[in-house]
Scaffold this motif. Structure first.
Motif, PDB file in Angstrom:
ATOM      1  N   LEU A 119       0.855  -1.180   0.000  1.00  0.00           N
ATOM      2  CA  LEU A 119       0.000   0.000   0.000  1.00  0.00           C
ATOM      3  C   LEU A 119       0.890   1.229   0.000  1.00  0.00           C
ATOM      4  CD1 LEU A 119      -3.265   0.692   1.716  1.00  0.00           C
ATOM      5  CD2 LEU A 119      -1.406   2.255   2.237  1.00  0.00           C
ATOM      6  N   THR A 120       0.607   2.140  -0.892  1.00  0.00           N
ATOM      7  CA  THR A 120       1.328   3.407  -0.970  1.00  0.00           C
ATOM      8  C   THR A 120       0.393   4.527  -0.562  1.00  0.00           C
ATOM      9  OG1 THR A 120       2.763   2.645  -2.752  1.00  0.00           O
ATOM     10  CG2 THR A 120       2.497   5.026  -2.526  1.00  0.00           C
ATOM     11  N   VAL A 121       0.857   5.373   0.328  1.00  0.00           N
ATOM     12  CA  VAL A 121       0.143   6.593   0.694  1.00  0.00           C
ATOM     13  C   VAL A 121       0.805   7.716  -0.087  1.00  0.00           C
ATOM     14  CG1 VAL A 121      -0.332   8.225   2.556  1.00  0.00           C
ATOM     15  CG2 VAL A 121      -0.505   5.760   2.972  1.00  0.00           C
ATOM     16  N   LEU A 122      -0.006   8.523  -0.763  1.00  0.00           N
ATOM     17  CA  LEU A 122       0.508   9.636  -1.557  1.00  0.00           C
ATOM     18  C   LEU A 122      -0.190  10.915  -1.124  1.00  0.00           C
ATOM     19  CD1 LEU A 122       2.204  10.723  -3.955  1.00  0.00           C
ATOM     20  CD2 LEU A 122       0.233  10.176  -5.421  1.00  0.00           C
ATOM     21  N   GLY A 123       0.586  11.858  -0.612  1.00  0.00           N
ATOM     22  CA  GLY A 123       0.045  13.162  -0.258  1.00  0.00           C
ATOM     23  C   GLY A 123       0.125  14.085  -1.457  1.00  0.00           C
ATOM     24  N   ILE A 124      -0.970  14.754  -1.753  1.00  0.00           N
ATOM     25  CA  ILE A 124      -1.034  15.677  -2.894  1.00  0.00           C
ATOM     26  C   ILE A 124      -1.350  17.059  -2.340  1.00  0.00           C
ATOM     27  CG2 ILE A 124      -2.110  16.165  -5.114  1.00  0.00           C
ATOM     28  CD1 ILE A 124      -3.090  13.104  -4.944  1.00  0.00           C
ATOM     29  N   TYR A 168       5.526  14.053   8.914  1.00  0.00           N
ATOM     30  CA  TYR A 168       4.991  13.282   7.788  1.00  0.00           C
ATOM     31  C   TYR A 168       6.142  12.656   7.016  1.00  0.00           C
ATOM     32  CZ  TYR A 168       0.769  16.164   8.501  1.00  0.00           C
ATOM     33  OH  TYR A 168      -0.312  16.811   9.023  1.00  0.00           O
ATOM     34  N   THR A 169       6.070  11.359   6.824  1.00  0.00           N
ATOM     35  CA  THR A 169       7.089  10.652   6.045  1.00  0.00           C
ATOM     36  C   THR A 169       6.515  10.061   4.759  1.00  0.00           C
ATOM     37  OG1 THR A 169       6.736   8.589   7.274  1.00  0.00           O
ATOM     38  CG2 THR A 169       8.429  10.102   8.126  1.00  0.00           C
ATOM     39  N   PHE A 170       5.204  10.176   4.550  1.00  0.00           N
ATOM     40  CA  PHE A 170       4.621   9.669   3.306  1.00  0.00           C
ATOM     41  C   PHE A 170       5.057  10.544   2.138  1.00  0.00           C
ATOM     42  CE2 PHE A 170       1.279  12.126   5.543  1.00  0.00           C
ATOM     43  CZ  PHE A 170       0.969  13.117   4.616  1.00  0.00           C
TER      44      PHE A 170
END
Length: 166
Positions: A89-94, A112-114
């Protein structure tokens, strides 16, 4: 999934629309996402190759949004839980902000490390044109759009998204 979201106030829901949106329609639930290649703040790239075989939880947010400030710690917890468990699972912050230095500083300050990108326009074209924050978009391991979840979510609801990686 028992989903509980908190609705955003009108001021935050009416964030300015990104200029230059591509005219193609975003994926609808059940459709394959056409991932654009986007630059991440760490200098790497995220795109179709990085999403292949992985669930993705993409969160549109902004450093000035008080709802995002409560929502994103849950997103960070999801990111850490997926990594610790070795889940695909990848978390991507936009971030919908334009100042990369300010976003980097905010992410560092908040722990935050994502992965984070400022390339909101091509991702909005691929995922959702809904123009509010936070906005959480889930994509399963087959690359199919599952949900577009508007507003702030409770921690337990964000953590349930780890099930996408099953």
């Amino acid at each position: 999934m028992r989903r509980r979201t908190l609705l955003l106030s009108g001021a935050w829901a009416a964030a300015a629309a990104p200029a230059g949106l591509v005219h193609a329609e975003p994926a609808a639930p059940g459709q394959r996402v056409a991932w654009p290649d986007v630059a991440l703040l760490d200098g790497t790239t995220f795109g179709a190759a990085q999403a292949e075989g992985r669930a993705v939880v993409a969160v549109f947010w902004s450093i000035g949004c008080p709802f995002c400030r409560r929502h994103n710690p849950h997103v960070e917890k999801l990111h850490r839980a997926a990594r610790a468990a070795g889940r695909p699972l990848t978390v991507l912050g936009i971030a919908r902000d334009r100042d990369a230095a300010a976003v980097r500083a905010h992410a560092r300050e908040r722990g935050y490390t994502f992965p984070i990108t400022l390339d909101a326009t091509p991702l909005a074209a691929a995922l959702s044109r809904r123009n509010l924050i936070p906005l959480t978009v889930t994509v399963d391991r087959r690359g199919l759009l599952r949900q577009v979840i508007p507003g702030e979510m409770f921690e337990e609801d964000v953590m349930e998204l780890l099930g996408l990686a099953a």
